[in-house]
Design a protein around this motif. Structure first.
Motif, PDB file in Angstrom:
ATOM      1  N   SER A 148       0.837  -1.114  -0.006  1.00 33.55           N
ATOM      2  CA  SER A 148      -0.033   0.020   0.183  1.00 33.55           C
ATOM      3  C   SER A 148       0.922   1.150   0.031  1.00 33.55           C
ATOM      4  N   ILE A 190     -16.261  -5.616   4.128  1.00 29.42           N
ATOM      5  CA  ILE A 190     -16.260  -5.470   2.666  1.00 29.42           C
ATOM      6  C   ILE A 190     -17.129  -6.333   2.163  1.00 29.42           C
ATOM      7  N   CYS A 225      -9.319  -6.585  -3.622  1.00 23.85           N
ATOM      8  CA  CYS A 225      -8.108  -6.044  -3.408  1.00 23.85           C
ATOM      9  C   CYS A 225      -8.235  -4.646  -2.315  1.00 23.85           C
ATOM     10  N   VAL A 226      -9.487  -4.256  -2.147  1.00 28.09           N
ATOM     11  CA  VAL A 226      -9.583  -3.464  -0.846  1.00 28.09           C
ATOM     12  C   VAL A 226      -9.445  -4.097   0.493  1.00 28.09           C
ATOM     13  N   GLU A 286      -5.759  -4.525   0.905  1.00 25.51           N
ATOM     14  CA  GLU A 286      -4.910  -3.496   1.231  1.00 25.51           C
ATOM     15  C   GLU A 286      -5.193  -3.046   2.772  1.00 25.51           C
ATOM     16  N   VAL A 290     -17.412  -0.974   3.482  1.00 27.24           N
ATOM     17  CA  VAL A 290     -17.123  -0.788   1.786  1.00 27.24           C
ATOM     18  C   VAL A 290     -18.341  -1.711   1.399  1.00 27.24           C
ATOM     19  N   ASN A 308     -19.213  -2.965  -1.883  1.00 26.29           N
ATOM     20  CA  ASN A 308     -18.900  -3.382  -3.068  1.00 26.29           C
ATOM     21  C   ASN A 308     -19.588  -4.415  -3.948  1.00 26.29           C
ATOM     22  N   GLU A 324      -7.423  -2.323 -10.245  1.00 23.45           N
ATOM     23  CA  GLU A 324      -7.901  -2.694  -8.923  1.00 23.45           C
ATOM     24  C   GLU A 324      -7.321  -1.876  -7.778  1.00 23.45           C
ATOM     25  N   SER A 373      -8.718   0.770  -5.060  1.00 23.69           N
ATOM     26  CA  SER A 373      -8.697   0.667  -3.683  1.00 23.69           C
ATOM     27  C   SER A 373      -7.658   1.520  -2.827  1.00 23.69           C
ATOM     28  N   SER A 374      -6.829   2.301  -3.565  1.00 20.63           N
ATOM     29  CA  SER A 374      -6.095   3.444  -2.794  1.00 20.63           C
ATOM     30  C   SER A 374      -7.325   4.460  -2.535  1.00 20.63           C
ATOM     31  N   VAL A 431     -10.378   4.375  -2.043  1.00 24.79           N
ATOM     32  CA  VAL A 431     -11.405   3.797  -1.065  1.00 24.79           C
ATOM     33  C   VAL A 431     -10.757   3.894   0.130  1.00 24.79           C
ATOM     34  N   VAL A 432      -9.345   3.491   0.377  1.00 29.46           N
ATOM     35  CA  VAL A 432      -8.624   3.557   1.694  1.00 29.46           C
ATOM     36  C   VAL A 432      -8.645   4.932   2.163  1.00 29.46           C
TER      37      VAL A 432
END
Length: 312
Positions: free
Chosen positions: A8, A22, A32-33, A36, A99, A101, A230, A234-235, A237-238
Motif C-alpha cells: 500500500s 467489505i 483488493c480493498v 489493502e 465498503v 462493493n 484494482e 482501492s487506494s 477507497v482507503v
C-alpha cells in the motif's frame, strides 16, 4: 507479523485495531480493498453469497500476516444483512469501516431488459447497498460513528448497454449525498467511489467481442490513455476511509483516468441522421446560414433535406 504481500502507499498500521467489512470481498475490487486494509492493520471481514472465493481471499490475507474472516450474506435479504452486522459486532466488538462493493449486472441493450431483470439489478445494487448501510448505522455506527464508502460506477454520461446498473449506481450516489447530511450528526462519514473501466475479474462477465473492443482500442480513449487497475480504486477507497479524508463527506471520487470527461462511445453512433433537425426558418438554406461559416451552412442544408424515419 510477516511482511505483507500487498504494498500500500499508506503508512503501516494506519487502521490497526479497526474492523472493516467489505461486501463482495471475495473477488475483484472488493478483494483488493480487503488485501489493502488488512495490510494496514485492519481486521477484515469479507462477505458475499459464495463461500469459496471468500475463503480464498481469507487464506491469501492470513498467509501474509493479516487478519481476515468470512461471513455469508445475501444483501437483497434484510434478515441476512441484519445477521451479518450482528455477527460482526458480536465477534469483534465494533464496526469502524464499511465498503459496499457487492453488486451485479448483465450486458444488454435497454430494449431487451425485462422489467424483472431491471428490478433485480436495482434491488441488488441500490436497495442492497441501502440495506447494508442502514443495518450498520442502526446496529453500531449511530452510537459510535464510522466511515462508509459505496462503490458506484462511471454513470455520469449514461450507461449504454447497462441501463439498469446505471440507474442503480446513480441512485446509490444520490443516497450517499443524502445520508451524509442526515448521518453526519452521528459521526458517520459516507462517500462513494466511481471506477471507470478497470482491469479486474469483472471483465470475465463481458462476452469476447466486448473484451476485444476494450482491449483493441477503447482502452486508450481517455486522457490517461489506458485502463485502470484494482489497486488504483482501492487506494481511493482507503483514503476516503482514512483520517486524511476527515473533512470529505458526501463526495463522489471518480477513479477513471478522466474518461467521464472525454471518452469513446461504448456503442457506435449512426452515420446518418435518425432524428430530424428542427431549423425554425422556413428557408433554412438561406436564413439559417446568417453569420454561420459556409461549411456549417452546408450542414444545415443537409439537415433540412434529410429524410428520416422519425415521426417527431
Amino acid at each position: 507479523m510477516s511482511i505483507m504481500a500487498y504494498q500500500s502507499v499508506f503508512r503501516t498500521e494506519l487502521f490497526k485495531g479497526h474492523v472493516a467489512l467489505i461486501t463482495g470481498g471475495g473477488t475483484g475490487i472488493g478483494r483488493c480493498v480487503a488485501h489493502e486494509l488488512a495490510s494496514l492493520g485492519a481486521i477484515v471481514v469479507v462477505a458475499a453469497r459464495r463461500r469459496e472465493p471468500l475463503e480464498q481471499t481469507r487464506r491469501e490475507i492470513t498467509e501474509n500476516g493479516g487478519q481476515a474472516h468470512v461471513e455469508l450474506v445475501n444483501i437483497r435479504d434484510e434478515e441476512s444483512v441484519d445477521t451479518l452486522i450482528r455477527n460482526v459486532v458480536a465477534k469483534f466488538g465494533r464496526l469502524d469501516l464499511l465498503v459496499n462493493n457487492a453488486g451485479g449486472q448483465f450486458l444488454s441493450p435497454a430494449e431487451n431488459i425485462s422489467v424483472g431483470g431491471f428490478r433485480t439489478v436495482l434491488e441488488l445494487n441500490a436497495v442492497g447497498t441501502w440495506t447494508v448501510c442502514r443495518a450498520a448505522m442502526l446496529q453500531w455506527m449511530k452510537e459510535h460513528g464510522g466511515a462508509i464508502v459505496n462503490i458506484v460506477a462511471d454513470y455520469f454520461n449514461g450507461f449504454p448497454l447497462m441501463v439498469h446498473t446505471g440507474a442503480a449506481r446513480a441512485a446509490v450516489d444520490n443516497m450517499t449525498k443524502t445520508l451524509c447530511q442526515e448521518w453526519g450528526k452521528f459521526g458517520i462519514r459516507i462517500n462513494s467511489v466511481a471506477p471507470g473501466t478497470i482491469i479486474s475479474s469483472g471483465m470475465q462477465n463481458y462476452p469476447p467481442p466486448v473484451q476485444q473492443m476494450i482491449t483493441g482500442g477503447f482502452h486508450t480513449e481517455n486522457p490517461s490513455g489506458r485502463l485502470g487497475t484494482e489497486a488504483e480504486v482501492s487506494s481511493a477507497v482507503v483514503w476516503l476511509l482514512s483520517p486524511g479524508a476527515a473533512y470529505v463527506n458526501g463526495a463522489c471520487l471518480r477513479v477513471d483516468g478522466g474518461s467521464s470527461l472525454s471518452k469513446a462511445a461504448m456503442i457506435p453512433h449512426p452515420d446518418d441522421i435518425p432524428i430530424k433537425a428542427f431549423l425554425g426558418y422556413s428557408n433554412a438554406s438561406r436564413l439559417g446560414e446568417r453569420d454561420i461559416p459556409p461549411a456549417f451552412g452546408e450542414l444545415l442544408a443537409q439537415y433540412a433535406a434529410k429524410k428520416t424515419t422519425s415521426k417527431l
